[in-house]
Scaffold this motif. Structure first.
Motif, PDB file in Angstrom:
ATOM      1  N   THR A  16       0.841  -1.200   0.000  1.00 39.19           N
ATOM      2  CA  THR A  16       0.000   0.000   0.000  1.00 39.19           C
ATOM      3  C   THR A  16       0.875   1.248   0.000  1.00 39.19           C
ATOM      4  O   THR A  16       1.716   1.428   0.884  1.00 39.19           O
ATOM      5  CB  THR A  16      -0.928   0.034   1.224  1.00 39.19           C
ATOM      6  N   ILE A  17       0.662   2.082  -0.997  1.00 41.49           N
ATOM      7  CA  ILE A  17       1.315   3.386  -1.088  1.00 41.49           C
ATOM      8  C   ILE A  17       0.298   4.429  -0.628  1.00 41.49           C
ATOM      9  O   ILE A  17      -0.806   4.497  -1.164  1.00 41.49           O
ATOM     10  CB  ILE A  17       1.772   3.694  -2.522  1.00 41.49           C
ATOM     11  N   THR A  18       0.659   5.222   0.362  1.00 46.16           N
ATOM     12  CA  THR A  18      -0.238   6.239   0.902  1.00 46.16           C
ATOM     13  C   THR A  18       0.322   7.626   0.618  1.00 46.16           C
ATOM     14  O   THR A  18       1.446   7.940   1.021  1.00 46.16           O
ATOM     15  CB  THR A  18      -0.451   6.065   2.411  1.00 46.16           C
ATOM     16  N   LEU A  19      -0.452   8.436  -0.085  1.00 46.02           N
ATOM     17  CA  LEU A  19      -0.091   9.833  -0.295  1.00 46.02           C
ATOM     18  C   LEU A  19      -0.258  10.532   1.049  1.00 46.02           C
ATOM     19  O   LEU A  19      -1.355  10.546   1.612  1.00 46.02           O
ATOM     20  CB  LEU A  19      -0.999  10.470  -1.349  1.00 46.02           C
ATOM     21  N   ASN A  20       0.820  11.106   1.574  1.00 45.10           N
ATOM     22  CA  ASN A  20       0.815  11.529   2.979  1.00 45.10           C
ATOM     23  C   ASN A  20       1.197  13.005   3.119  1.00 45.10           C
ATOM     24  O   ASN A  20       2.193  13.359   3.735  1.00 45.10           O
ATOM     25  CB  ASN A  20       1.776  10.636   3.778  1.00 45.10           C
ATOM     26  N   ARG A  21       0.366  13.841   2.534  1.00 41.83           N
ATOM     27  CA  ARG A  21       0.499  15.298   2.686  1.00 41.83           C
ATOM     28  C   ARG A  21      -0.887  15.853   3.025  1.00 41.83           C
ATOM     29  O   ARG A  21      -1.418  16.716   2.329  1.00 41.83           O
ATOM     30  CB  ARG A  21       1.037  15.889   1.380  1.00 41.83           C
ATOM     31  N   PRO A  22      -1.495  15.338   4.084  1.00 39.57           N
ATOM     32  CA  PRO A  22      -2.909  15.628   4.347  1.00 39.57           C
ATOM     33  C   PRO A  22      -3.215  17.098   4.600  1.00 39.57           C
ATOM     34  O   PRO A  22      -4.315  17.556   4.308  1.00 39.57           O
ATOM     35  CB  PRO A  22      -3.223  14.769   5.572  1.00 39.57           C
ATOM     36  N   ALA A  23      -2.258  17.848   5.144  1.00 36.79           N
ATOM     37  CA  ALA A  23      -2.512  19.271   5.401  1.00 36.79           C
ATOM     38  C   ALA A  23      -2.728  20.043   4.114  1.00 36.79           C
ATOM     39  O   ALA A  23      -3.361  21.106   4.118  1.00 36.79           O
ATOM     40  CB  ALA A  23      -1.347  19.874   6.183  1.00 36.79           C
ATOM     41  N   LYS A  24      -2.218  19.500   3.006  1.00 35.75           N
ATOM     42  CA  LYS A  24      -2.388  20.107   1.682  1.00 35.75           C
ATOM     43  C   LYS A  24      -3.295  19.251   0.796  1.00 35.75           C
ATOM     44  O   LYS A  24      -3.226  19.313  -0.427  1.00 35.75           O
ATOM     45  CB  LYS A  24      -1.032  20.288   1.009  1.00 35.75           C
ATOM     46  N   MET A  25      -4.167  18.472   1.422  1.00 34.47           N
ATOM     47  CA  MET A  25      -5.070  17.571   0.712  1.00 34.47           C
ATOM     48  C   MET A  25      -4.302  16.677  -0.269  1.00 34.47           C
ATOM     49  O   MET A  25      -4.771  16.335  -1.351  1.00 34.47           O
ATOM     50  CB  MET A  25      -6.165  18.368  -0.015  1.00 34.47           C
ATOM     51  N   ASN A  26      -3.104  16.270   0.151  1.00 37.73           N
ATOM     52  CA  ASN A  26      -2.267  15.372  -0.651  1.00 37.73           C
ATOM     53  C   ASN A  26      -2.029  15.902  -2.063  1.00 37.73           C
ATOM     54  O   ASN A  26      -1.912  15.123  -3.022  1.00 37.73           O
ATOM     55  CB  ASN A  26      -2.881  13.970  -0.703  1.00 37.73           C
TER      56      ASN A  26
END
Length: 267
Positions: A16-26
């Motif tokens: 699983t690859i998770t885009l992990n920039r949640p503060a910038k909505m990835n």
């Protein structure tokens, strides 16, 4: 494995690859594009994995390219440099298309603009019923996204979405139009994705690769790759049009949210 903006983990035969920039909505900036490419290389070399899931951390899948000041802007390039940058970004999405293992996009919340190219290049797309699949809120380009959408939803619907800034569809509509394989309740999305990944992983890895190549070859003969790369040229031209230049100026003067608000006031 963890990079600055992307993480990678495994569970049995599934990675699983998770885009992990949640503060910038990835949203993808230069760092996230580089990290995502590195994660793909790692997943490809991980012989313990047969299937890869791509998902987003936080409230949504991805807001697309980060066009906020200081990130990506046509003003930072000349038209030739812009075209090459866009081609490099498109090649990154095409790595998913060519990836030697099946790739599942797990889409919740918002999936916007350039992020929709990522999902289109995945082999299977599963969406939450209440997901929002959104076109750019500001008309800054042309041809990069719409060309790939045409493969899934046809030219009439692709034009409707492309012509109206900020147009969107729900996850349920995405399934109905053929953009997604399945739409499921948001609370069930992770479980449904995991179940499908495990089911796919039961097929031997070499057969999965052959099956993917056989189906992709049909679309390649029809011009899928060529169309994707043409999009970079159309978009580079569009970025230097009078209309797009004016929109880029609004972002510089008003900020991203202010520019979007100013466009809505003209409706």
């Amino acid at each position: 494995m963890q990079w600055e903006t992307v993480t990678y983990e495994t569970d049995g035969l599934v990675g699983t690859i998770t885009l992990n920039r949640p503060a910038k909505m990835n949203a993808f900036n230069a760092q996230m594009l580089a990290d995502f490419g590195a994660s793909l290389t790692h997943a490809e070399r991980d012989n313990s994995v047969r299937v890869v899931i791509v998902r987003g951390a936080g409230r949504g899948f991805s807001g697309g390219y980060d066009i906020s000041p200081g990130e990506f802007s046509p003003a930072d390039h000349n038209i030739s440099d812009d075209r090459e940058w866009l081609q490099d970004a498109t090649q990154l999405w095409l790595r998913l298309w060519e990836f030697p293992k099946p790739v599942i996009a797990q889409v919740h919340g918002v999936c916007a603009a350039g992020a929709t190219m990522l999902t289109i290049c995945c082999d299977i797309t599963l969406v939450a019923e209440d997901a929002r699949i959104i076109w750019p809120a500001l008309p800054l380009g042309g041809g990069l996204i719409g060309a790939l959408w045409t493969w899934l939803i046809g030219p009439k619907k692709a034009k409707e979405m492309s012509f109206i800034a900020g147009s969107e569809m729900t996850g349920a509509e995405a399934q109905g139009w053929g953009w997604a394989n399945r739409a499921v309740p948001a609370d069930d999305l992770e479980a449904v994705t995991s179940k499908m990944a495990r089911a796919i992983s039961a097929t031997p890895a070499d057969l999965l690769r052959i099956k993917k190549l056989a189906i992709n070859r049909v679309m390649d003969v029809q011009g899928f790759r060529t169309v994707a790369m043409f999009g970079a040229e159309w978009d580079a031209i569009a970025h230097y049009s009078k209309g797009a230049t004016e929109m880029a100026g609004r972002i510089r003067d008003l900020g991203l949210k202010g520019a979007i608000a100013s466009l809505k006031q003209e409706d």
